[in-house]
Design a protein around this motif. Structure first.
Motif, mmCIF file in Angstrom:
data_model
loop_
_atom_site.group_PDB
_atom_site.id
_atom_site.type_symbol
_atom_site.label_atom_id
_atom_site.label_comp_id
_atom_site.label_asym_id
_atom_site.label_seq_id
_atom_site.Cartn_x
_atom_site.Cartn_y
_atom_site.Cartn_z
ATOM 1 N N LYS A 30 0.823 -1.216 0.000
ATOM 2 C CA LYS A 30 0.000 0.000 0.000
ATOM 3 C C LYS A 30 0.857 1.265 0.000
ATOM 4 O O LYS A 30 0.560 2.223 -0.704
ATOM 5 C CB LYS A 30 -0.938 -0.009 1.209
ATOM 6 C CG LYS A 30 -1.934 1.121 1.200
ATOM 7 C CD LYS A 30 -2.916 1.004 2.342
ATOM 8 C CE LYS A 30 -3.935 2.137 2.308
ATOM 9 N NZ LYS A 30 -4.921 2.031 3.361
ATOM 10 N N GLN A 31 1.925 1.268 0.782
ATOM 11 C CA GLN A 31 2.789 2.455 0.884
ATOM 12 C C GLN A 31 3.441 2.764 -0.465
ATOM 13 O O GLN A 31 3.468 3.919 -0.894
ATOM 14 C CB GLN A 31 3.853 2.236 1.953
ATOM 15 C CG GLN A 31 4.739 3.452 2.176
ATOM 16 C CD GLN A 31 5.793 3.204 3.242
ATOM 17 O OE1 GLN A 31 5.933 2.095 3.738
ATOM 18 N NE2 GLN A 31 6.532 4.229 3.582
ATOM 19 N N THR A 32 3.940 1.753 -1.143
ATOM 20 C CA THR A 32 4.554 1.941 -2.452
ATOM 21 C C THR A 32 3.524 2.420 -3.464
ATOM 22 O O THR A 32 3.794 3.319 -4.263
ATOM 23 C CB THR A 32 5.191 0.616 -2.941
ATOM 24 O OG1 THR A 32 6.129 0.155 -1.965
ATOM 25 C CG2 THR A 32 5.878 0.798 -4.269
ATOM 26 N N LEU A 33 2.344 1.845 -3.418
ATOM 27 C CA LEU A 33 1.274 2.233 -4.329
ATOM 28 C C LEU A 33 0.896 3.699 -4.140
ATOM 29 O O LEU A 33 0.741 4.439 -5.114
ATOM 30 C CB LEU A 33 0.059 1.337 -4.119
ATOM 31 C CG LEU A 33 -1.124 1.572 -5.046
ATOM 32 C CD1 LEU A 33 -0.756 1.258 -6.480
ATOM 33 C CD2 LEU A 33 -2.297 0.711 -4.604
ATOM 34 N N VAL A 34 0.798 4.133 -2.882
ATOM 35 C CA VAL A 34 0.447 5.528 -2.600
ATOM 36 C C VAL A 34 1.550 6.462 -3.106
ATOM 37 O O VAL A 34 1.264 7.481 -3.740
ATOM 38 C CB VAL A 34 0.193 5.738 -1.087
ATOM 39 C CG1 VAL A 34 0.088 7.215 -0.736
ATOM 40 C CG2 VAL A 34 -1.068 5.002 -0.667
ATOM 41 N N LYS A 35 2.814 6.119 -2.853
ATOM 42 C CA LYS A 35 3.928 6.957 -3.303
ATOM 43 C C LYS A 35 3.949 7.081 -4.822
ATOM 44 O O LYS A 35 4.125 8.175 -5.366
ATOM 45 C CB LYS A 35 5.272 6.370 -2.835
ATOM 46 C CG LYS A 35 5.572 6.592 -1.382
ATOM 47 C CD LYS A 35 6.926 6.013 -1.033
ATOM 48 C CE LYS A 35 7.273 6.183 0.409
ATOM 49 N NZ LYS A 35 8.583 5.593 0.741
ATOM 50 N N GLN A 36 3.765 5.978 -5.519
ATOM 51 C CA GLN A 36 3.793 6.008 -6.972
ATOM 52 C C GLN A 36 2.598 6.767 -7.532
ATOM 53 O O GLN A 36 2.725 7.492 -8.520
ATOM 54 C CB GLN A 36 3.843 4.585 -7.524
ATOM 55 C CG GLN A 36 5.163 3.901 -7.262
ATOM 56 C CD GLN A 36 5.199 2.464 -7.754
ATOM 57 O OE1 GLN A 36 4.189 1.904 -8.170
ATOM 58 N NE2 GLN A 36 6.378 1.864 -7.705
ATOM 59 N N THR A 37 1.449 6.628 -6.908
ATOM 60 C CA THR A 37 0.260 7.351 -7.352
ATOM 61 C C THR A 37 0.445 8.851 -7.177
ATOM 62 O O THR A 37 0.126 9.639 -8.076
ATOM 63 C CB THR A 37 -0.984 6.874 -6.579
ATOM 64 O OG1 THR A 37 -1.145 5.466 -6.777
ATOM 65 C CG2 THR A 37 -2.227 7.591 -7.042
ATOM 66 N N VAL A 38 0.979 9.263 -6.037
ATOM 67 C CA VAL A 38 1.235 10.686 -5.791
ATOM 68 C C VAL A 38 2.247 11.211 -6.809
ATOM 69 O O VAL A 38 2.074 12.317 -7.348
ATOM 70 C CB VAL A 38 1.724 10.911 -4.342
ATOM 71 C CG1 VAL A 38 2.262 12.323 -4.158
ATOM 72 C CG2 VAL A 38 0.600 10.642 -3.355
ATOM 73 N N ALA A 39 3.271 10.438 -7.107
ATOM 74 C CA ALA A 39 4.276 10.863 -8.080
ATOM 75 C C ALA A 39 3.656 11.049 -9.466
ATOM 76 O O ALA A 39 3.899 12.055 -10.135
ATOM 77 C CB ALA A 39 5.414 9.851 -8.139
ATOM 78 N N VAL A 40 2.841 10.110 -9.887
ATOM 79 C CA VAL A 40 2.219 10.188 -11.212
ATOM 80 C C VAL A 40 1.274 11.383 -11.291
ATOM 81 O O VAL A 40 1.303 12.145 -12.268
ATOM 82 C CB VAL A 40 1.479 8.873 -11.547
ATOM 83 C CG1 VAL A 40 0.593 9.035 -12.762
ATOM 84 C CG2 VAL A 40 2.469 7.747 -11.762
ATOM 85 N N VAL A 41 0.445 11.582 -10.279
ATOM 86 C CA VAL A 41 -0.512 12.697 -10.287
ATOM 87 C C VAL A 41 0.234 14.033 -10.254
ATOM 88 O O VAL A 41 -0.127 14.975 -10.975
ATOM 89 C CB VAL A 41 -1.512 12.572 -9.114
ATOM 90 C CG1 VAL A 41 -2.346 13.824 -8.960
ATOM 91 C CG2 VAL A 41 -2.397 11.351 -9.308
ATOM 92 N N SER A 42 1.283 14.129 -9.450
ATOM 93 C CA SER A 42 2.058 15.368 -9.352
ATOM 94 C C SER A 42 2.731 15.707 -10.677
ATOM 95 O O SER A 42 2.653 16.849 -11.152
ATOM 96 C CB SER A 42 3.119 15.253 -8.261
ATOM 97 O OG SER A 42 2.526 14.990 -7.025
#
Length: 67
Positions: A30-42
């Motif tokens: 979950k932590q990796t998924l959240v980090k990658q999602t935030v990176a993509v959206v940003s």
């Protein structure tokens, strides 16, 4: 009858192959998924703003040239 057996065999092999490939998938935690999602959206937001600024600048330049 032999033709029917030959047609069914590839489906079984395909589904077995598909199941084998799905077992190889390593899902992120979950932590990796959240980090990658935030990176993509940003990055998407930053690039969107950058493209909008460039587009607006080109539009203004073309308006000056046309007038």
């Amino acid at each position: 009858m032999e033709a029917e057996k030959k047609q069914k065999a590839p489906k079984k092999n395909w589904t077995k192959g598909l199941q084998a490939e799905f077992k190889k998938i390593v899902w992120p935690d979950k932590q990796t998924l959240v980090k990658q999602t935030v990176a993509v959206v940003s990055i998407t937001a930053v690039l969107g703003v950058f493209i909008a600024v460039i587009d607006s600048g080109i539009l203004q330049l073309l308006n000056l040239i046309i007038k």
